[in-house]
Design a protein around this motif. Structure first.
Motif, PDB file in Angstrom:
ATOM      1  N   LEU A 126      20.320  58.545 -25.231  1.00 50.76           N
ATOM      2  CA  LEU A 126      21.372  57.551 -25.002  1.00 50.76           C
ATOM      3  C   LEU A 126      21.343  57.068 -23.559  1.00 50.76           C
ATOM      4  N   ASN A 127      21.164  57.989 -22.624  1.00 47.03           N
ATOM      5  CA  ASN A 127      21.085  57.622 -21.212  1.00 47.03           C
ATOM      6  C   ASN A 127      19.914  56.673 -20.962  1.00 47.03           C
ATOM      7  N   LEU A 128      18.763  56.982 -21.568  1.00 46.11           N
ATOM      8  CA  LEU A 128      17.585  56.144 -21.379  1.00 46.11           C
ATOM      9  C   LEU A 128      17.787  54.751 -21.965  1.00 46.11           C
ATOM     10  N   ILE A 129      18.478  54.683 -23.108  1.00 41.67           N
ATOM     11  CA  ILE A 129      18.739  53.386 -23.738  1.00 41.67           C
ATOM     12  C   ILE A 129      19.601  52.518 -22.826  1.00 41.67           C
ATOM     13  N   MET A 130      20.681  53.086 -22.288  1.00 41.00           N
ATOM     14  CA  MET A 130      21.576  52.319 -21.432  1.00 41.00           C
ATOM     15  C   MET A 130      20.890  51.917 -20.128  1.00 41.00           C
TER      16      MET A 130
ATOM     17  N   THR B 207      20.211  47.986 -18.814  1.00 40.39           N
ATOM     18  CA  THR B 207      20.860  47.522 -17.582  1.00 40.39           C
ATOM     19  C   THR B 207      19.870  47.325 -16.439  1.00 40.39           C
ATOM     20  N   SER B 208      19.051  48.319 -16.173  1.00 35.53           N
ATOM     21  CA  SER B 208      18.191  48.243 -14.985  1.00 35.53           C
ATOM     22  C   SER B 208      17.001  47.309 -15.181  1.00 35.53           C
ATOM     23  N   HIS B 209      16.567  47.069 -16.432  1.00 31.18           N
ATOM     24  CA  HIS B 209      15.377  46.248 -16.647  1.00 31.18           C
ATOM     25  C   HIS B 209      15.706  44.766 -16.792  1.00 31.18           C
ATOM     26  N   ILE B 210      16.999  44.421 -16.742  1.00 34.58           N
ATOM     27  CA  ILE B 210      17.395  43.009 -16.748  1.00 34.58           C
ATOM     28  C   ILE B 210      18.007  42.730 -15.371  1.00 34.58           C
TER      29      ILE B 210
ATOM     30  N   THR C 113      22.189  43.691 -11.163  1.00 33.37           N
ATOM     31  CA  THR C 113      23.026  43.209 -10.049  1.00 33.37           C
ATOM     32  C   THR C 113      24.500  43.381 -10.373  1.00 33.37           C
ATOM     33  N   PHE C 114      24.874  43.106 -11.616  1.00 29.90           N
ATOM     34  CA  PHE C 114      26.272  43.261 -12.020  1.00 29.90           C
ATOM     35  C   PHE C 114      26.756  44.698 -11.799  1.00 29.90           C
ATOM     36  N   PHE C 115      25.970  45.681 -12.188  1.00 25.10           N
ATOM     37  CA  PHE C 115      26.404  47.072 -12.028  1.00 25.10           C
ATOM     38  C   PHE C 115      26.380  47.513 -10.567  1.00 25.10           C
ATOM     39  N   SER C 116      25.475  46.928  -9.786  1.00 25.06           N
ATOM     40  CA  SER C 116      25.492  47.218  -8.344  1.00 25.06           C
ATOM     41  C   SER C 116      26.789  46.708  -7.721  1.00 25.06           C
ATOM     42  N   ASP C 117      27.191  45.478  -8.104  1.00 26.96           N
ATOM     43  CA  ASP C 117      28.460  44.931  -7.606  1.00 26.96           C
ATOM     44  C   ASP C 117      29.635  45.772  -8.081  1.00 26.96           C
ATOM     45  N   LEU C 118      29.580  46.223  -9.319  1.00 25.31           N
ATOM     46  CA  LEU C 118      30.673  47.026  -9.874  1.00 25.31           C
ATOM     47  C   LEU C 118      30.847  48.328  -9.094  1.00 25.31           C
ATOM     48  N   GLY C 119      29.733  48.934  -8.682  1.00 26.64           N
ATOM     49  CA  GLY C 119      29.817  50.180  -7.922  1.00 26.64           C
ATOM     50  C   GLY C 119      30.438  50.003  -6.558  1.00 26.64           C
ATOM     51  N   GLY C 120      30.485  48.767  -6.060  1.00 28.05           N
ATOM     52  CA  GLY C 120      31.045  48.521  -4.734  1.00 28.05           C
ATOM     53  C   GLY C 120      32.548  48.676  -4.677  1.00 28.05           C
ATOM     54  N   PHE C 121      33.254  48.522  -5.796  1.00 33.81           N
ATOM     55  CA  PHE C 121      34.715  48.622  -5.787  1.00 33.81           C
ATOM     56  C   PHE C 121      35.162  50.010  -5.337  1.00 33.81           C
ATOM     57  N   ALA C 122      34.646  51.043  -6.003  1.00 33.79           N
ATOM     58  CA  ALA C 122      35.047  52.410  -5.652  1.00 33.79           C
ATOM     59  C   ALA C 122      34.591  52.765  -4.243  1.00 33.79           C
ATOM     60  N   ALA C 123      33.380  52.303  -3.877  1.00 36.20           N
ATOM     61  CA  ALA C 123      32.863  52.610  -2.538  1.00 36.20           C
ATOM     62  C   ALA C 123      33.750  51.988  -1.454  1.00 36.20           C
ATOM     63  N   PHE C 124      34.254  50.777  -1.687  1.00 32.24           N
ATOM     64  CA  PHE C 124      35.094  50.095  -0.700  1.00 32.24           C
ATOM     65  C   PHE C 124      36.353  50.910  -0.401  1.00 32.24           C
ATOM     66  N   PHE C 125      37.030  51.386  -1.424  1.00 34.98           N
ATOM     67  CA  PHE C 125      38.291  52.105  -1.216  1.00 34.98           C
ATOM     68  C   PHE C 125      38.071  53.550  -0.761  1.00 34.98           C
TER      69      PHE C 125
END
Length: 722
Positions: free
Chosen positions: A361-365, A369-372, A377-389
């Protein structure tokens, strides 16, 4: 001298003859047999030895004279090899004994007198003669002595006390191991205010047990709280648990292994080994067995370590009982030619490779995500929210005030990939937008914070970001549900087939609904007062969303598709029974028998035909349910081949979650102890933590540990009864 009947020519050898003593050594005989040999004495037949010798130009014949028996009562002879032996040395064989007198015999008649004199002067001969003389006398005399009986009683009373004390200390070690508490403190002296959890626990137990309390205050020989005793007790506990697990494995029809490698905080490479089998109570067991140290993580090193352990778990001739091996998805493990699974299968031909479904399941997700690039980029931006706070308490205070919800961090190591972050940002998108605007307009933050907050405002107003956020908000609940189902320990290949089918059906439904999702998203966008930014056209958004769903579907079908040896699960899949009734699955049966040659094809087909035609069996949702039905109704004797196939399917691990659980325990143990441990100590503590339930279920566990502890080496304290 014994008579001629004692010579080595009869059908049954006399127990005191040389040939009998060489074939059946004295130390292997019972006390009664030993006393019989002593009573008979040395066998002394007439030996026919003729040896030609020359001296001073004269030739003459030398032979053995029976007078030697009268002169040396310890001499024994063997007419079969025509040699003389030392009877006491042949019986006891003390270290240092000349093997000529005990194995081959003396045949040199010219130097016989010299050899006899030399042998009589050796310490070994004297010790063996004394042992033979005292055989059977000491025990009888001491048993009749009243003083001896009193001494035995006092000894056993002291043993009772020592075993009680040691049992309490074992309980303390078990408690610390079960809750992963450090056994040693920084300062364990009597005057220390903080001697550590173990010493504090021992003192607490002593306050409730007067015998232990007195022992701790007065003991001089054995106190039981030292580091050495702790390590010895841990070693004994590990041995007892391993022996118990090996006994369970011995009684199981089939065995599967789960293994994975990890690096502990000391950067030591470790291989965790978990055994899966069905015990005698027909319960599925997954037992942590040990951590194996590795020099490196190459296929050769891992395979060599695994094969070494398996040779002790499965004795020679039982290789066919290993039916499955499960690892993670790394190439070093799954390689078809040089991987670990291939090297193990070369030795254990029935050990089919099963990929961990939760890892799949991990490999499928990751693939989706990573090969498109745009999705990555979307998930990289999403990770920035928690990092900011997370970088500032002041920022977090505004988040708590406006949103009243903390943002979970995203991690690529989590199997439910970014799920919580997606759901939280989606559900609190408007609140987060106000939060970032508050930070920008308050004037209380530094320029970098204001600048970053502006970037997040633009991100939340970006139509593409919001579209993908809505898309993954629909996808993630199905991923979470599948992940949770894949983490169950008692799952089988039949159960897996059903939940994977439901997952793919859900993904197909989401794919079909992408146009309506786009319209729904556009409608909600028009209601917002803020103008939305868009960099992708509607067609491009739908194309990427369709690509994400297609990637998940294609990889799910590919990675979750049954390999050759797992086709057998379809034979016992309840929802396929009506179809099998119309047309029997002969190809699946052929594949199953080819993968597991221990099954009887003809009888299995007859049993399956009856199962397919009986409506009562169709209610069984999985292999485990069907297996329990057979066992509870005592039908295992009738459906022998079906039950064997069910045992194979249930024993085959569908997940290596158990191994991952061991990894987290390894890290907790190393963190809590904060010191360097030997491999045995690490294995023992991990076993105490992960198999605490097994320890409670083993009868007389403490007594078994005490017996092992007492016989490990000579101890000044008394733990064994007379």
């Amino acid at each position: 001298m014994t008579n001629a009947g004692s010579q080595d020519t009869g059908f049954q050898l006399p127990p005191n003859s040389i040939r009998s003593l060489l074939q059946n050594p004295f130390e292997r005989r019972t006390l009664v047999e030993k006393l019989q040999v002593k009573e008979l004495g040395p066998d002394q037949p007439d030996i026919k030895i003729r040896q030609q010798a020359s001296e001073k130009g004269k030739t003459y014949m030398r032979g053995f004279s029976c007078n030697w028996y009268n002169r040396k009562a310890w001499l024994a002879g063997c007419s079969h090899v025509n040699a003389v032996f030392c009877f006491p040395c042949l019986l006891f064989k003390t270290a240092g004994t000349d093997t000529t007198w005990t194995v081959t015999g003396v045949k040199d008649m010219k130097h016989l007198s010299e050899k006899i004199k030399k042998h009589e002067c050796t310490r070994a001969h004297m010790e063996n003669t004394v042992k033979l003389a005292m055989l059977g006398r000491v025990n009888i005399a001491t048993q009749l002595d009243e003083g001896h009986r009193i001494g035995v009683r006092k000894h056993n009373e002291e043993v009772d006390k020592n075993r009680h004390i040691l049992s309490k200390i074992i309980d303390c070690v078990k408690f610390c191991g079960a809750f992963e508490l450090a056994l040693r403190g920084h300062n364990e002296t009597e005057s220390s205010d903080n001697p550590g959890v173990f010493r504090g626990l021992v003192d607490l137990v002593a306050s409730l047990d007067s015998v232990l309390d007195e022992h701790l205050k007065t003991a001089t020989v054995f106190k039981g709280t030292s580091k050495t005793v702790q390590n010895e007790l841990l070693d004994c506990m590990l041995s007892v648990l391993k022996d118990y697990i090996l006994e369970e494995v011995k009684n199981a029809d089939y065995l599967a292994i789960q293994a994975d490698e990890t690096t502990d905080i000391s950067t030591h490479c470790q291989l965790v080994l978990v055994l899966r089998y069905i015990d005698i109570h027909n319960d599925v067991q997954e037992r942590f067995f040990e951590f194996i140290p590795l020099q490196n993580a190459t296929a050769d090193t891992i395979a060599t370590a695994l094969l070494g352990r398996l040779s002790t778990i499965l004795p020679e001739g039982q290789e066919g009982r290993l039916i499955a091996q499960a690892y993670d998805g790394a190439a070093v493990m799954r390689g078809a030619t040089g991987g670990v699974q291939r090297k193990v299968k070369d030795v254990y031909e029935n050990a089919h490779y099963v990929h961990c479904y939760a890892h799949q399941l991990n490999l499928i997700m990751q693939q989706a995500t990573s090969h498109i690039p745009r999705i990555s980029t979307f998930f990289s931006d999403l990770g920035g929210f928690a990092a900011f706070f997370s970088r500032s308490f002041k920022r977090t205070a505004v988040l708590d005030q406006v949103v009243a919800r903390r943002l979970p961090g995203t991690s690529t190591t989590r199997w439910n990939f970014h799920s919580r972050a997606v759901n939280t940002v989606y559900e609190h998108k408007d609140d987060l937008l106000r939060c970032f605007q508050t930070i920008r307009d308050s004037g209380n933050f530094d320029p970098p914070t204001v600048r970053e907050a502006g970037g997040f405002v633009r991100m939340l107003e970006d139509e593409d970001f919001c579209f993908f956020l809505a898309l993954f908000h629909k996808i993630m609940p199905h991923v979470d549900m599948l992940f949770n189902q894949l983490q169950k320990r008692n799952i089988d290949s039949v159960y897996i087939t059903g939940i994977i089918q439901r997952f793919t059906n859900s993904m197909q439904t989401i794919r079909d609904s992408i146009p309506s999702l786009r319209e729904e998203h556009s409608g909600s966008v028009q209601q917002q007062p803020t103008k939305k930014r868009r960099t992708l056209g509607q067609g491009e958004q739908q194309r990427l969303a369709t690509e994400v769903c297609d990637t998940i579907l294609s990889h799910a079908k590919e990675r979750f598709s049954f390999t050759k040896h797992l086709i057998s699960a379809t034979l016992l899949q309840g929802d396929l029974f009506p179809e099998h009734t119309v047309k029997f699955p002969d190809s699946a049966l052929e594949t199953t028998v080819e993968a597991y040659p221990m099954l009887n094809k003809a009888k299995l087909k007859t049993e399956l035909t009856l199962i397919y035609e009986n409506n009562e069996f169709k209610a069984c949702s999985g292999a485990l349910t069907l297996f329990q039905f057979f066992m509870e109704n005592n039908l295992q004797g009738t459906f022998t081949e079906t039950v064997s196939l069910l045992r194979i399917l249930i024993t085959t691990p569908m997940t290596t979650a158990e191994s991952e659980r061991c990894f987290s325990t390894l890290k907790r143990i190393k963190t809590f102890l904060r010191n360097t441990m030997t491999q045995d100590r690490l294995n023992a503590l991990a076993m105490l933590s992960m198999e605490k339930k097994l320890i409670r279920n083993i009868p007389d566990f403490n007594n078994r540990v005490i017996e092992r502890f007492a016989t490990q080496k000579d101890r000044r304290a008394k733990f064994l009864y007379k």
